[in-house]
Enzyme design. Sequence first.
Site, PDB file in Angstrom:
ATOM      1  N   GLU A 192       1.722   4.872  -0.802  1.00  0.00           N
ATOM      2  CA  GLU A 192       0.746   6.011  -1.428  1.00  0.00           C
ATOM      3  C   GLU A 192       1.569   7.396  -1.554  1.00  0.00           C
ATOM      4  O   GLU A 192       1.845   7.859  -0.442  1.00  0.00           O
ATOM      5  CB  GLU A 192      -0.259   6.380  -0.235  1.00  0.00           C
ATOM      6  CG  GLU A 192      -1.288   5.175  -0.119  1.00  0.00           C
ATOM      7  CD  GLU A 192      -2.238   5.265   0.951  1.00  0.00           C
ATOM      8  OE1 GLU A 192      -2.702   6.518   1.280  1.00  0.00           O
ATOM      9  OE2 GLU A 192      -2.891   4.305   1.161  1.00  0.00           O
ATOM     10  N   ASP A 252       0.878  -1.199  -0.211  1.00  0.00           N
ATOM     11  CA  ASP A 252      -0.036  -0.094   0.089  1.00  0.00           C
ATOM     12  C   ASP A 252       0.946   1.294  -0.007  1.00  0.00           C
ATOM     13  O   ASP A 252       0.924   2.037   0.811  1.00  0.00           O
ATOM     14  CB  ASP A 252      -0.904   0.022   1.185  1.00  0.00           C
ATOM     15  CG  ASP A 252      -2.063   1.118   1.142  1.00  0.00           C
ATOM     16  OD1 ASP A 252      -2.008   2.047  -0.030  1.00  0.00           O
ATOM     17  OD2 ASP A 252      -2.892   1.075   1.937  1.00  0.00           O
TER      18      ASP A 252
END
Length: 429
Positions: free
Chosen positions: A193, A191
Amino acid sequence: MLFSGLACAAGSVDKESSTVAAGLRNIAYFTQWGIYGRNYHVRDIDRSGSAAKLTHINYAFANVRNGVCEVGRTQPTNPTTGEGGDAWADYQKGYSVADSVAGVADSWDQPLKGNWNQLLQLKNKYPQLKVLVSLGGWTWSRGFSDAARPENRQRFVASCIDAYIRGNLPRMGDAGGPGAAAGVFDGIDVDWEYPAAPGIDNTSHSPADTENFTALMAEFRRQLDAVRPGLLLTAAVGAGVDKIRVTRPGDYSRYLDFINVMTYDFHGGWESNTNFHSALYATPADPSTGDVRRYNTHDAIQAMKAAGVPAAKLNLGIGFYGRGWTGVSPVANGLYQAGRSAQGTYEAGIEDYKKLAVLGYPSYRDSTAGAHWIYANGQFWSYDDPDNIALKMRYVRDQGLGGAFSWELSGDDTRGSLVHAMSQGLGSR
């Protein structure tokens, strides 16, 4: 093609739609910190009836710092630097008979306790469940850009696999040790980001991330397969078209079992006008300009497909929370009106579904946007309710997607109404 040699070097096999042969995916995130103020524990996934309806649980999050998966630290997160961790919640906290999934109290000298042992008990009770550890997230993604560089990549991936797949944990009091967490996680969810785009700050990304993200996925695939074929590798990716265009989804998707497209947070209280935080479609009435006009679920999914990602590898995201504004004019029932970030239980501008669902405010729908909101007393909240989830799950089926996922379980009510709506709409259970 630039990465054709990379695929051969990784020994990759393109994992196509066979991964969903048994039914569509219904994935949910469980947060490390939810056990505190939210008082949401792994047992609640079971007691709400949600565990029986899920196919995967992602444990959020594991920190990425100094070129490694950082595990075994307990200190509050510094939002400026990203330093922090909670090994106590992960594998040290003891659970009582009443609070555990299996109805068995943890012993003081047990090497694995905490959330991870409870997730292991949940897997034992529900054999269909797979559990992945999610690396990064909004606050803990700062270290990815450096870790993904060619000179750091192999060491970084090896550290993640050592901790989360082989289960070798630092000793923390009586917990941890070699192999302590073996068997908890069935794979790794990345994940980041965001690669090649600003995330929590404007310094921890680089144009080189575009190539390095794909190469990082190849390295994870190579090392996971070397440990045991069948270990899962997934990614959560930004749904803004500006985030998608600076990566190469058609290339990196070859190494992934599936991709969670974060189709929420398109708008929120950081903006001065109300809007939908998770619209299904664009609408001509939206006053947004530039790329933001395409901040909606459909445009995100179509951008990923156009980039070469098989539809069956894509999962649509559902937020179990709303984004809100206050001081909003009643014109158009508050839609596209000026406002400021509303007060939420845990932070400004955001509130759990379970809180919003009992406010009793008048409810409105935009059939063009495929979006829902409530408005009363100058308060505007945009969120998915079970009816809007049903609409989105129909979209998943119509588009041939692999399934859907949610952020995150503690936002649902005690009956698991949103997980149930997703499961029912997917027709998987």
